[in-house]
Design an enzyme around this catalytic site. Structure first.
Site, PDB file in Angstrom:
ATOM      1  N   TYR A  55     -28.418 -41.645  79.375  1.00 16.12           N
ATOM      2  CA  TYR A  55     -27.615 -41.595  80.415  1.00 16.12           C
ATOM      3  C   TYR A  55     -27.037 -43.239  80.594  1.00 16.12           C
ATOM      4  O   TYR A  55     -27.997 -44.020  80.530  1.00 16.12           O
ATOM      5  CB  TYR A  55     -28.347 -41.508  81.971  1.00 16.12           C
ATOM      6  CG  TYR A  55     -27.609 -41.711  83.039  1.00 16.12           C
ATOM      7  CD1 TYR A  55     -26.583 -40.844  83.699  1.00 16.12           C
ATOM      8  CD2 TYR A  55     -27.825 -42.564  83.979  1.00 16.12           C
ATOM      9  CE1 TYR A  55     -25.836 -40.965  84.719  1.00 16.12           C
ATOM     10  CE2 TYR A  55     -27.393 -42.749  85.422  1.00 16.12           C
ATOM     11  CZ  TYR A  55     -26.390 -41.625  85.639  1.00 16.12           C
ATOM     12  OH  TYR A  55     -25.475 -41.786  86.695  1.00 16.12           O
TER      13      TYR A  55
ATOM     14  N   ASP B 237     -28.244 -49.792  75.660  1.00 15.84           N
ATOM     15  CA  ASP B 237     -28.388 -49.824  76.953  1.00 15.84           C
ATOM     16  C   ASP B 237     -29.869 -50.009  77.474  1.00 15.84           C
ATOM     17  O   ASP B 237     -30.422 -49.272  77.363  1.00 15.84           O
ATOM     18  CB  ASP B 237     -27.978 -48.357  77.670  1.00 15.84           C
ATOM     19  CG  ASP B 237     -27.753 -48.175  79.088  1.00 15.84           C
ATOM     20  OD1 ASP B 237     -28.440 -49.175  79.567  1.00 15.84           O
ATOM     21  OD2 ASP B 237     -27.080 -47.375  79.603  1.00 15.84           O
TER      22      ASP B 237
ATOM     23  N   LYS C 108     -30.447 -53.278  86.910  1.00 12.84           N
ATOM     24  CA  LYS C 108     -31.726 -53.331  87.630  1.00 12.84           C
ATOM     25  C   LYS C 108     -32.402 -54.574  87.658  1.00 12.84           C
ATOM     26  O   LYS C 108     -32.352 -55.474  88.501  1.00 12.84           O
ATOM     27  CB  LYS C 108     -32.689 -52.322  86.865  1.00 12.84           C
ATOM     28  CG  LYS C 108     -32.246 -51.149  86.181  1.00 12.84           C
ATOM     29  CD  LYS C 108     -32.471 -49.986  87.023  1.00 12.84           C
ATOM     30  CE  LYS C 108     -32.043 -48.493  86.699  1.00 12.84           C
ATOM     31  NZ  LYS C 108     -31.852 -47.646  87.729  1.00 12.84           N
TER      32      LYS C 108
HETATM   33  N1  HOZ Z   1     -29.946 -41.993  88.297  1.00 12.83           N
HETATM   34  C1  HOZ Z   1     -30.563 -43.175  88.441  1.00 12.83           C
HETATM   35  C2  HOZ Z   1     -31.945 -43.081  87.752  1.00 12.83           C
HETATM   36  N2  HOZ Z   1     -32.166 -42.793  86.501  1.00 12.83           N
HETATM   37  C3  HOZ Z   1     -30.547 -43.625  90.112  1.00 12.83           C
HETATM   38  C4  HOZ Z   1     -31.097 -42.495  90.991  1.00 12.83           C
HETATM   39  C5  HOZ Z   1     -30.914 -42.898  92.405  1.00 12.83           C
HETATM   40  O1  HOZ Z   1     -30.910 -44.139  92.564  1.00 12.83           O
HETATM   41  O2  HOZ Z   1     -31.241 -42.130  93.156  1.00 12.83           O
END
Ligand code: HOZ
Length: 425
Positions: free
Chosen positions: A143, A238, A266
């Site tokens: 992702y 990433d 992050k």
């Molecule tokens: N999709 C992200 C985690 N891998 C963020 C999820 C979120 O902040 O709800």
């Protein structure tokens, strides 16, 4: 039990799609509703009903120091007194850039942005700009945020909700995204043999953390490094999740492989919204205004985010990553042992301050393996742990996070909660 959260959620659904501002946190996949969080300190969250939880989500990664860490909070207090946004350069952005460039072997220059999505999108534009090519190799289940070219066979929420493809993305955009199974060295070789001359970049999570936690097999990252070099494509790591987590210098330090470009987010914002992309000088000098590849943002280098990120990295530099890794490994191993003693097949891999929970009797090496895990068992486990005050990611496709604020007692309490679980079959 969660009455106030339920009330907020009912109200939220009227004005926010699904009642949430990011899909996974809706908790639908685990047959639950989200908790609304009132405050957080150390490794603990307190919800709107006043219940306390040991947090293994940690805002999906950034809170590696724990919540409201005193040096980050103090830096933020001081910064807020100086104003919240200038739309102009500020001293802390230089200091943070220097800190990151010194820490990450593959980063000589860096550009701050506001999220990991923005960083990945910009890094790909830069790779396309410098190579004059369009194709990007991406791994199934990785992702890289929600920019159009990356939403092909993506992990995280796309996998959680089994969304096959997202309406709103022109077919032509994802046509240039070449998909390869994670950890499949032969498939990567075949892909480059067929498309190497048109490929701008290969982008990878050096430790996959959006299909559960899936470390790279030996030789996988090394092969990507050599294939990209051989075919004149850029290697993009990433490190939104692994940066300053897999090691202080990220996965690139840990595995001794310097990518051409790196995507960050992050932790480098200390809990504030931030992202960055960086890499070798020869490529980064192609970014505007030095070069022709355009990228911009009013809130980029925001003084609050820079102050929080700088304080977080300075604190992290003094901490013992190996000790946190040792604690996390012992915790994950014992968790697996406890669950298996209940007759349940489970794998609980860990790496640095990350762990996975896969209800399966096989090692997990790629997205297909994650999909084959027992989702019903995960849901049961999630709900029972949450009822006992343990806050885990509400999806088997996410990764458990630990922090320097988790003490032995927090791990022990979590393991006690697991011991009390009763599986229905
Ligand atoms: N999709 C992200 C985690 N891998 C963020 C999820 C979120 O902040 O709800």
């Amino acid at each position: 039990m969660d009455e106030t959260s339920k009330r907020f959620f009912t109200e939220a659904r009227r004005v926010i799609p699904g009642g949430v501002n990011s899909p996974v946190r809706a908790c639908r996949n685990v047959d639950s509703e989200p908790l609304f969080i009132a405050k957080a300190a150390g490794c603990r969250l307190t919800d709107a009903d006043g219940r306390e939880y040991i947090d293994f989500v940690l805002s999906w990664g950034p809170m590696i120091l724990g919540h409201a860490e005193p040096s980050v909070t103090a830096a933020l207090h001081a910064a807020i007194e100086r104003g919240t946004s200038y739309g102009a350069p500020c001293p802390d952005e230089v200091a943070l850039a220097e800190e990151i460039c010194a820490a990450l072997p593959g980063v000589e220059m860096i550009r701050m942005v506001n999220s990991g999505t923005e960083a990945a999108m910009s890094a790909l534009r830069l790779a396309r700009g410098v190579t004059g090519r369009d194709k990007v190799v991406k791994f199934v289940g990785c992702y890289h945020g929600h920019a159009d070219p990356f939403l092909a066979a993506a992990g995280s929420g796309v996998a959680t909700f089994a969304i096959p493809g997202t309406p709103g993305i022109p077919a032509a955009v994802t046509a240039d995204t070449l998909l390869v199974p994670y950890n499949d060295i032969d498939a990567a070789r075949e892909c480059f043999a067929a498309h190497g001359a048109q490929t701008a970049a290969v982008i990878v999570e050096p430790v996959a953390a959006n299909m559960g936690l899936v470390p790279p097999v030996p030789g996988f990252l090394e092969t990507l490094r050599s294939l990209s070099r051989e075919h004149g494509a850029l290697l993009i790591f990433d490190e939104v999740i692994t940066g300053f987590r897999a090691a202080y210098g990220g996965a690139q330090e840990r595995f001794g492989i310097a990518p051409d470009l790196t995507v960050l987010g992050k932790i480098i914002g200390g809990g504030l919204p931030v992202g960055a992309f960086g890499g070798k000088k020869e490529y980064m000098e192609q970014v505007a205004p030095d070069g022709p590849v355009y990228q911009a943002g009013t809130l980029s280098g925001n003084p609050l985010a820079m102050a929080a990120g700088l304080a977080a990295l300075r604190k992290l530099k003094s901490l013992d990553y190996q000790e946190l890794e040792r604690r996390t490994q012992a915790f994950a191993a014992e968790l697996g042992h406890i669950l298996r003693s209940k007759g349940v097949a489970v794998r609980t891999p860990s790496l640095s301050s990350m762990f996975g929970i896969f209800f399966t009797d096989r090692d997990v090496r790629n997205m297909d393996d994650t999909r084959r895990c027992d989702q019903r068992r995960f849901t049961d486990f999630y709900k029972q742990m949450r009822a006992r005050g343990i806050y885990l990611a509400p999806s088997a496709f996410e990764t458990g996070m630990t922090s320097f604020a988790h003490r032995e007692k927090d791990f022990a309490d979590t393991l006690d909660a697991a011991r009390a679980i009763v599986f229905d079959c």
